[in-house]
Design a protein around this motif. Structure first.
Motif, short mmCIF file in Angstrom:
data_model
loop_
_atom_site.label_atom_id
_atom_site.label_comp_id
_atom_site.label_asym_id
_atom_site.label_seq_id
_atom_site.Cartn_x
_atom_site.Cartn_y
_atom_site.Cartn_z
N LEU A 195 -6.07 -81.22 66.05
CA LEU A 195 -7.20 -81.25 66.67
C LEU A 195 -6.77 -83.00 65.98
O LEU A 195 -6.49 -83.76 65.97
CB LEU A 195 -8.11 -81.60 66.25
N ARG A 252 -4.76 -85.93 68.61
CA ARG A 252 -6.39 -85.93 69.33
C ARG A 252 -6.47 -87.08 67.98
O ARG A 252 -7.09 -88.18 68.68
CB ARG A 252 -6.91 -85.31 69.97
N ALA A 253 -7.03 -86.99 67.64
CA ALA A 253 -7.85 -87.47 66.05
C ALA A 253 -6.86 -89.36 65.85
O ALA A 253 -7.35 -89.62 66.16
CB ALA A 253 -8.59 -86.87 65.33
N LEU A 254 -5.80 -88.97 65.26
CA LEU A 254 -4.78 -90.29 65.77
C LEU A 254 -5.25 -91.02 66.41
O LEU A 254 -5.49 -92.16 66.54
CB LEU A 254 -3.72 -89.52 64.87
N THR A 302 -7.64 -91.43 68.99
CA THR A 302 -8.35 -91.53 68.82
C THR A 302 -8.54 -92.88 67.94
O THR A 302 -9.19 -93.81 68.27
CB THR A 302 -9.97 -90.61 69.10
N SER A 303 -8.20 -92.36 66.57
CA SER A 303 -8.61 -93.64 65.49
C SER A 303 -8.11 -94.47 65.95
O SER A 303 -7.91 -96.20 65.49
CB SER A 303 -7.90 -92.79 64.21
N ILE A 320 -9.54 -96.58 68.39
CA ILE A 320 -10.62 -97.62 68.09
C ILE A 320 -10.21 -98.76 67.54
O ILE A 320 -10.89 -100.03 67.82
CB ILE A 320 -11.61 -95.91 66.91
N ASP A 357 -5.59 -77.63 80.26
CA ASP A 357 -5.87 -76.79 79.60
C ASP A 357 -7.35 -76.35 80.36
O ASP A 357 -8.66 -76.63 79.90
CB ASP A 357 -6.77 -78.23 78.83
N ARG A 368 -9.12 -78.27 81.97
CA ARG A 368 -10.37 -79.15 82.04
C ARG A 368 -10.66 -80.35 83.60
O ARG A 368 -11.56 -80.21 84.04
CB ARG A 368 -10.07 -80.39 80.97
N ASP A 428 -5.19 -88.63 77.37
CA ASP A 428 -6.34 -89.50 77.40
C ASP A 428 -6.19 -90.09 78.76
O ASP A 428 -7.13 -91.38 78.77
CB ASP A 428 -6.69 -90.26 76.46
#
Lengths: 382, 174
Positions: free
Chosen positions: A24, A27-29, A31-32, A35, A291, A293, A357
């Motif tokens: 992750l 993906r976390a970076l 999203t960061s 934000i 994935d 999804r 995303d």
């Protein structure tokens, strides 16, 4: 004897074992960063509101800046897709977009629009794609034969192209399998009675050596054709379906009795959500993301062709339709790295490359006039 | 220094993601939603990484964000769909399939609980937190944790009687 609630503890621990590990970090970076951008946009919007409400005189003194400020309107300015500084997708950097165009009733011209980045990776506003379109080979076929257009497929390595031409099948459901160098030269016949209808009649293996096909004979047969020799190897249907699916991704989907179901390639691990097409027409699942999804569902699919528009992109975790910042998506090509290429209704001559995303990382403009009103039949990022 | 912080965050993600994902899976009942939940919590942790890392509170902060986001997501309807009767017809019979059926029942039952009920169960009986610790993570009073736990267990007995072995005895407060 167990301590109180030990069974519940072990039951929860067992259930938690079902989750698969995932990396992750990227993906976390992403999203960061988003934000951060959103906060910046919000701060800017709030600043504008404050200026508008208490600094009217100051604005007037400086000539009013560039346009009216409407307090309150800024409340919706928290997200601005596509953002010019949105983070790029984990880049599949180049892209090949294959088009065809009918010439008269007996020829199909093939083209490739190549998308490249001089600075290495897409970066909206800073590094736009450099595109160039090349003519590839021309396919010759019997007059008004719909098979080539519906079946033509370029191999994953970009070197060969396969298609079906109807031979003696009056129903135009099947014909001879033809394979040739994508740039031109001699055409080789590599099979007979090969079906040409449906959304994916010919599927190359990832190593570009074979094609998964269905054959129409005394009884329907499925299997793989060796591209070099034409040798046909029949396969058991479930094994064929799994292999044919895995050639392009790990998942497949169906719509049946008001349910949209996505499974793994081998048909296991079904996930199902309620889905009704408009007017309850027959529809097909055109593609499933890597994935599992997202699933794209066609508009009414009674016409067995791959030239169907996308009616909905469904999020299989919520059952709801997915919204795209670029508007209503009419075609979508999922890519192995999680990114996707989409075409939008009413915007012919333009494609969007989106990150996982669904943020725009590049706009690709079709640069050849004769292709402006056409959509690619195949997109390969890599 | 920036590189050092980035490396520390990478290491944190690498080492703690598996545990965070396990809890997130129990909270959401879905692989993708669990990934989304952890990803979102990690992103917020990244925004404050320097402060959190220096104070040694990174994991506590990430878990707290995760539980709070889960509550917010539930309110927006972002939950996994329960799929009774649509599972692969495989592995019937034997202890293994019995265990699988129990897991599926537990997963379905958890998704029928309210957001807070599920959160307190996961905190108390999966993460093994005390009532006071669970209250701190959720930002509620200890009394709320007690009452939500009791309600959750009572509801499990009604909606999933087949799980009676799991929750036959009420947990003693710690």
């Amino acid at each position: 004897m167990n301590a109180p609630m030990d069974n519940l503890r072990s039951g929860l621990a067992d259930l938690a074992d079902d989750v698969n590990p995932a990396d992750l970090r990227d993906r976390a970076l992403r999203t960061s960063r988003r934000i951060g951008l959103r906060r910046t946009a919000l701060t800017s919007a709030l600043s504008v509101v404050l200026l508008g409400s208490v600094g009217v005189a100051a604005v007037a003194m400086t000539g009013g800046g560039g346009g009216q400020v409407v307090p309150g309107a800024s409340a919706s300015v928290t997200v601005a897709p596509p953002s010019p500084s949105a983070p790029p997708a984990r880049p599949a950097v180049t892209g090949d977009h294959y088009f065809h165009r009918a010439v008269g009733t007996t020829k199909l011209e093939l083209f490739v629009l190549r998308e490249r980045y001089s600075c290495g990776t897409p970066d909206p506003g800073k590094c736009d794609p450099v595109t160039s379109t090349e003519n590839l080979r021309t396919i010759t076929h019997p007059a008004d034969d719909a098979c080539p257009e519906n079946s033509v497929t370029v191999s994953p390595d970009g070197r060969q192209v396969a298609w079906v031409v109807t031979a003696d099948d009056p129903s135009s459901l099947s014909g001879d399998l033809m394979i040739a160098d994508v740039q031109g030269g001699a055409v080789q016949k590599r099979g007979t009675n090969v079906l040409c209808l449906g959304t994916r009649s010919l599927v190359w293996t990832p190593d570009s050596t074979r094609l998964y096909v269905s054959k129409l004979g005394n009884e329907a047969t499925v299997g793989a054709v060796d591209a070099a020799t034409g040798k046909f190897s029949p396969m058991e249907h479930d094994a064929w379906k799994e292999a044919e699916t895995l050639a392009t991704g790990p998942f497949r989907g169906t719509v049946h009795d008001g349910r949209l179901t996505v499974t793994k390639a081998d048909g296991t691990a079904p996930r199902s959500v309620a889905y009704r097409s408009e007017h309850d027409t027959d529809v097909v699942v055109m593609a499933v993301s890597q994935d599992g999804r997202l699933a794209t569902v066609s508009v009414g699919g009674s016409d067995p062709t791959r030239q169907l528009d996308v009616a909905d992109v469904i999020d299989m975790t919520t059952g709801g339709p997915v919204e795209f910042p670029v508007g209503k998506v009419t075609r979508l090509w999922f890519q192995a790295d999680g990114s996707m290429v989409v075409a939008v209704g009413g915007e012919r001559g333009k494609l969007y490359r989106l990150d996982p995303d669904r943020q725009v990382v590049a706009e690709i403009t079709v640069d050849r006039a004769e292709l402006k009103n056409r959509l690619p039949f195949q997109v390969v990022l890599g | 220094m920036v590189d050092s912080h980035a490396a520390e965050f990478d290491s944190f993600v690498r080492h703690r993601s598996p545990a965070l994902l396990r809890a997130a899976y129990l909270l959401t009942g879905d692989q993708h939603l669990a990934e989304d939940l952890v990803q979102s919590a990690l992103a917020r942790t990244h925004r404050s990484w320097r402060r959190l890392h220096d104070s040694g509170n990174a994991e506590a902060y990430t878990r707290k964000v995760m539980y709070h986001l889960q509550v917010a997501w539930w309110r927006r309807g972002k939950v996994a769909e329960v799929l009774p009767g649509e599972l692969p017809e495989r592995g019937r019979g034997g202890d293994h399939s019995g265990s699988s059926a129990l897991k599926l029942s537990l997963r379905a039952a958890l998704l029928k609980l309210s957001d807070k009920q599920r959160a307190v169960l996961v905190l108390r009986f999966f993460e093994d937190r005390t009532e006071a610790e669970a209250a701190e993570v959720l930002g509620v009073a200890v009394g709320t944790v007690k009452s939500q736990t009791a309600k959750a267990l009572a509801r499990l007995r009604v909606i999933a009687p087949e799980l009676s072995d799991l929750h036959a005895v009420n947990g003693a407060a710690r």
